[in-house]
Design a protein around this motif. Structure first.
Motif, PDB file in Angstrom:
ATOM      1  N   UNK A   1      58.171 -19.506  11.847  1.00 11.28           N
ATOM      2  CA  UNK A   1      58.837 -18.738  12.898  1.00 11.28           C
ATOM      3  C   UNK A   1      58.619 -17.265  12.595  1.00 11.28           C
ATOM      4  N   UNK A   2      58.252 -16.523  13.625  1.00 12.97           N
ATOM      5  CA  UNK A   2      58.125 -15.071  13.510  1.00 12.97           C
ATOM      6  C   UNK A   2      59.435 -14.480  14.013  1.00 12.97           C
ATOM      7  N   UNK A   3      60.267 -14.027  13.087  1.00 16.82           N
ATOM      8  CA  UNK A   3      61.541 -13.432  13.495  1.00 16.82           C
ATOM      9  C   UNK A   3      61.277 -12.078  14.151  1.00 16.82           C
ATOM     10  N   UNK A   4      62.109 -11.704  15.120  1.00 15.45           N
ATOM     11  CA  UNK A   4      61.919 -10.391  15.761  1.00 15.45           C
ATOM     12  C   UNK A   4      61.890  -9.276  14.725  1.00 15.45           C
ATOM     13  N   UNK A   5      60.830  -8.484  14.748  1.00 17.35           N
ATOM     14  CA  UNK A   5      60.716  -7.385  13.785  1.00 17.35           C
ATOM     15  C   UNK A   5      61.816  -6.357  14.050  1.00 17.35           C
TER      16      UNK A   5
ATOM     17  N   UNK B   1      53.054 -11.024  20.343  1.00 15.15           N
ATOM     18  CA  UNK B   1      51.611 -11.234  20.204  1.00 15.15           C
ATOM     19  C   UNK B   1      51.286 -11.991  18.924  1.00 15.15           C
ATOM     20  N   UNK B   2      52.005 -11.694  17.866  1.00 19.21           N
ATOM     21  CA  UNK B   2      51.759 -12.385  16.605  1.00 19.21           C
ATOM     22  C   UNK B   2      52.118 -13.866  16.724  1.00 19.21           C
ATOM     23  N   UNK B   3      53.197 -14.168  17.425  1.00 17.70           N
ATOM     24  CA  UNK B   3      53.568 -15.560  17.663  1.00 17.70           C
ATOM     25  C   UNK B   3      52.446 -16.290  18.385  1.00 17.70           C
TER      26      UNK B   3
ATOM     27  N   UNK C   1      46.290 -26.707  13.437  1.00 18.68           N
ATOM     28  CA  UNK C   1      47.352 -27.471  12.795  1.00 18.68           C
ATOM     29  C   UNK C   1      48.668 -26.750  12.653  1.00 18.68           C
ATOM     30  N   UNK C   2      48.768 -25.531  13.203  1.00 16.24           N
ATOM     31  CA  UNK C   2      50.012 -24.776  13.038  1.00 16.24           C
ATOM     32  C   UNK C   2      51.078 -25.235  14.027  1.00 16.24           C
ATOM     33  N   UNK C   3      52.313 -25.018  13.650  1.00 18.45           N
ATOM     34  CA  UNK C   3      53.470 -25.291  14.512  1.00 18.45           C
ATOM     35  C   UNK C   3      54.305 -24.020  14.501  1.00 18.45           C
ATOM     36  N   UNK C   4      54.269 -23.284  15.613  1.00 16.84           N
ATOM     37  CA  UNK C   4      54.908 -21.974  15.679  1.00 16.84           C
ATOM     38  C   UNK C   4      56.075 -22.028  16.653  1.00 16.84           C
ATOM     39  N   UNK C   5      57.249 -21.632  16.182  1.00 17.22           N
ATOM     40  CA  UNK C   5      58.442 -21.632  17.030  1.00 17.22           C
ATOM     41  C   UNK C   5      58.267 -20.604  18.154  1.00 17.22           C
ATOM     42  N   UNK C   6      58.597 -21.016  19.365  1.00 19.88           N
ATOM     43  CA  UNK C   6      58.456 -20.136  20.522  1.00 19.88           C
ATOM     44  C   UNK C   6      59.342 -18.902  20.378  1.00 19.88           C
ATOM     45  N   UNK C   7      58.856 -17.811  20.971  1.00 16.81           N
ATOM     46  CA  UNK C   7      59.585 -16.549  20.880  1.00 16.81           C
ATOM     47  C   UNK C   7      60.975 -16.621  21.466  1.00 16.81           C
TER      48      UNK C   7
ATOM     49  N   UNK D   1      58.892 -18.498   7.106  1.00 17.95           N
ATOM     50  CA  UNK D   1      59.493 -17.482   7.966  1.00 17.95           C
ATOM     51  C   UNK D   1      58.717 -16.182   7.749  1.00 17.95           C
ATOM     52  N   UNK D   2      58.339 -15.540   8.855  1.00 19.40           N
ATOM     53  CA  UNK D   2      57.710 -14.225   8.770  1.00 19.40           C
ATOM     54  C   UNK D   2      58.691 -13.208   9.330  1.00 19.40           C
ATOM     55  N   UNK D   3      58.995 -12.197   8.540  1.00 21.12           N
ATOM     56  CA  UNK D   3      59.881 -11.142   9.008  1.00 21.12           C
ATOM     57  C   UNK D   3      59.246  -9.793   8.708  1.00 21.12           C
ATOM     58  N   UNK D   4      59.663  -8.779   9.456  1.00 22.46           N
ATOM     59  CA  UNK D   4      59.067  -7.473   9.239  1.00 22.46           C
ATOM     60  C   UNK D   4      59.897  -6.366   9.854  1.00 22.46           C
ATOM     61  N   UNK D   5      59.471  -5.152   9.592  1.00 23.59           N
ATOM     62  CA  UNK D   5      60.138  -3.988  10.153  1.00 23.59           C
ATOM     63  C   UNK D   5      59.086  -2.957  10.534  1.00 23.59           C
TER      64      UNK D   5
END
Length: 596
Positions: free
Chosen positions: A203-207, A226-228, A236-242, A267-271
């Motif tokens: 899951x790409x958490x909101x930056x 865009x990263x999502x 083979x990836x499983x990415x949680x929808x935005x 989990x991917x997180x960023x700022x």
């Protein structure tokens, strides 16, 4: 009057066994009296005798289960295996709906002892382990595993670190696997019980926007969205929808809880922070089970066009993360006692990411072949095997290159018959076509791959290499620079800089060739063709001592390389390419490369 000293609390280190009946409430609802009678019989004929035989004591019954204490983890596991086996024998003829099966958890811990009970985290962990065990199965903690490993005649499947309810820290957990023909099935079932989280799930958490400028929110949200999208293109990836990820925006969250709630491994997180005309972004990839940081990156660039910057940042992240996720999955697979096809595939990919030395490709081949034994329709493993054959066929170490390329193309065609739009398969076919005098067709394959994923850096690089084979070496550098822009730290970047170097040789730009080829050898000192090409370029510039040193290094890495094999492997009839080939061979001779 002297104050009375409080009585001392008795504590001791024990092996704790917790067990209950799977589906007990359903069984009781269906037939209370029959269930009670069957459970009593099993306890008297299977459970209690096994516990007594192995020096344990039943601390208490819990209605649908019991708690037992042992002085030895080995004896606790032996008792559990004994009564589980006996329970199975006594219930084998029972209808499945009425079947009674125990789930067992075993832990070693320091417990508080009272006459008719024991307390403490050690007991709680055993109870939580019991709750994740399969019916008829046994889960043990790492503390128990360390004591019983190699002493109880059974194997254990590593289930990794588990986040157990009301237990502060993750507990590394193992599932007992019975010997015999059903072992693999039991491991798969045990793994599915707690490892059902999809591979490459993220899951790409909101930056976070740290700029204090709400007008920057649109840029930050755009990067996240865009990263999502780009990560979802990874095979083979499983990415949680935005739409699901955005629910965490602005919240301080426990990333392990996020992993549990969304059932993802990563989990991917960023700022993002903008200060004047510069923009800084920090990104972290976290293991959602353990909370461990697996990878971190910082981008800092001058702000020119935010949308162009967004595209560049996203493409760089997506390309880098693709490699990082494969490495993470390969590490998980290494800890798996009975790996499945995808576990083996990830380990094979990890070997190829190290390079194309004989050891690397041999190890990779073994994993891909084993993956296909498990799952003959595994497309990822097919492409891995095709990549190995292409690498060997183009390595100038063998005289059976045509057979290798034929095998690779057959495997690619099989993969594409299963998944026609599989990007990696189109790229793999393109590479085979380059080395079999069909570079123009290869270009179409790479362009198709880029139509499926425009940020696929290695397809941009492959386009540059294909054009070199068509005698259009002047175009190679532009494609490689685009690949490096998209993925500047790519694990394959040492190959890309080598491509530019050999293109410069074709163009007669030998000094430039030396500069590019030095970049390649510095990035990966175990890539033989880069050292040998550098030797040719140095020879043509007149730096003969350096040329011979580079040749010796390349030949030490690839002792089978000869000028004859090099020429025989070049499948192109383009005049410009052949002229460049002749110049390169002159450089080889000046550097002392054998004719063969």
């Amino acid at each position: 009057m002297a104050q009375e000293r409080p009585s001392r609390i008795e504590r001791r280190l024990s092996a704790i066994l917790a067990a209950d009946v799977a589906g007990y409430s359903r069984l009781m609802h269906h037939d209370e009296e029959a269930t009670h009678a069957k459970l009593t019989t099993l306890l008297m004929e299977a459970v209690y005798p096994a516990i007594a035989e192995h020096g344990g004591r039943v601390v208490k019954n819990t209605g649908d289960g019991f708690l037992a204490e042992f002085a030895s983890a080995v004896e606790a596991v032996r008792a559990a295996m004994q009564f589980q086996t006996r329970t199975h024998e006594l219930t084998i003829d029972e209808p499945e709906d009425n079947h009674i099966a125990f789930r067992v958890g075993i832990n070693i811990g320091d417990v508080i002892v009272e006459p008719h009970d024991i307390f403490g985290d050690g007991v709680n962990i055993a109870a939580r382990l019991e709750s994740i065990a399969e019916p008829g199965g046994i889960c043990i903690s790492s503390s128990a595993y360390d004591h019983v490993r190699g002493k109880v005649g059974i194997e254990f499947a590593d289930l990794g670190e588990q986040n157990l309810k009301n237990i502060a820290l993750p507990v590394r957990t193992y599932a007992a696997v019975r010997d015999g023909p059903s072992s693999e099935t039991q491991v798969e079932r045990a793994s599915r019980a707690r490892l059902s989280t999809p591979r490459l799930s993220i899951v790409v958490l909101p930056f976070a926007n740290l700029s204090g400028d709400r007008e920057q929110d649109y840029f930050v949200d755009g990067v996240t969205e865009s990263l999502t999208t780009d990560l979802s293109r990874i095979a083979g990836s499983f990415v949680i929808a935005g739409n699901s990820a955005v629910s965490y925006k602005g919240r301080a969250v426990d990333l392990r809880q996020v992993g549990r709630e969304l059932n993802v491994r990563y989990v991917l997180e960023g700022s993002v922070q903008r200060s004047g005309k510069r923009l800084r972004m920090n990104v972290q990839l976290i293991d959602a089970r353990s909370g461990q940081h697996l990878w971190a990156e910082r981008f800092e660039k001058p702000v020119v066009d935010l949308f162009d910057m967004q595209d560049e940042i996203v493409s760089r992240l997506a390309n880098t993360l693709g490699a990082q996720l494969i490495v993470a999955e390969a590490r998980r697979a290494e800890r798996t006692l009975h790996p499945d096809a995808m576990d083996l595939y990830f380990q094979g990919r990890a070997w190829l990411m190290k390079g194309f030395s004989p050891e690397d490709v041999t190890q990779a081949r073994s994993f891909f072949e084993r993956a296909l034994e498990f799952d003959p329709g595994n497309v990822e493993a097919m492409i891995g095997l095709a990549t190995v054959d292409t690498a060997i066929g183009s390595s100038f170490t063998t005289d059976d290159g045509p057979a290798r390329f034929a095998a690779a193309e057959a495997m690619v065609n099989k993969a594409l018959s299963i998944r026609p739009n599989y990007t990696s398969a189109h790229s793999a076919r393109g590479w085979v076509q380059i080395f079999t005098n069909r570079a123009a067709q290869g270009i179409r394959e790479f362009e198709h791959a880029l139509a499926l994923d425009s940020n696929r850096a290695n397809s941009h690089a492959a386009l540059g290499f294909a054009k070199f084979y068509l005698g259009r070496a002047a175009e190679t550098e532009g494609h490689i620079r685009e690949a490096l822009r998209l993925s500047p730290r790519d694990v394959e970047a040492y190959q890309w800089t080598c491509f530019v170097g050999v293109a410069k040789l074709q163009l007669g730009l030998d000094v430039e060739a030396v500069n590019w080829l030095r970049q390649s050898t510095e990035a990966n000192r175990n890539f033989p063709i880069a050292h040998l090409s550098l030797a040719a370029a140095l020879g043509l510039t007149g730096a003969l001592d350096e040329a011979r040193t580079a040749a010796r290094t390349g030949l030490a890495l690839n002792s089978g390389f000869t000028i004859r094999r090099f020429v025989a492997a070049q499948q192109s009839d383009n005049p410009a390419f052949l002229a460049g080939l002749k110049r390169t061979c002159e450089g080889f001779r000046l550097a002392g490369v054998p004719e063969g």
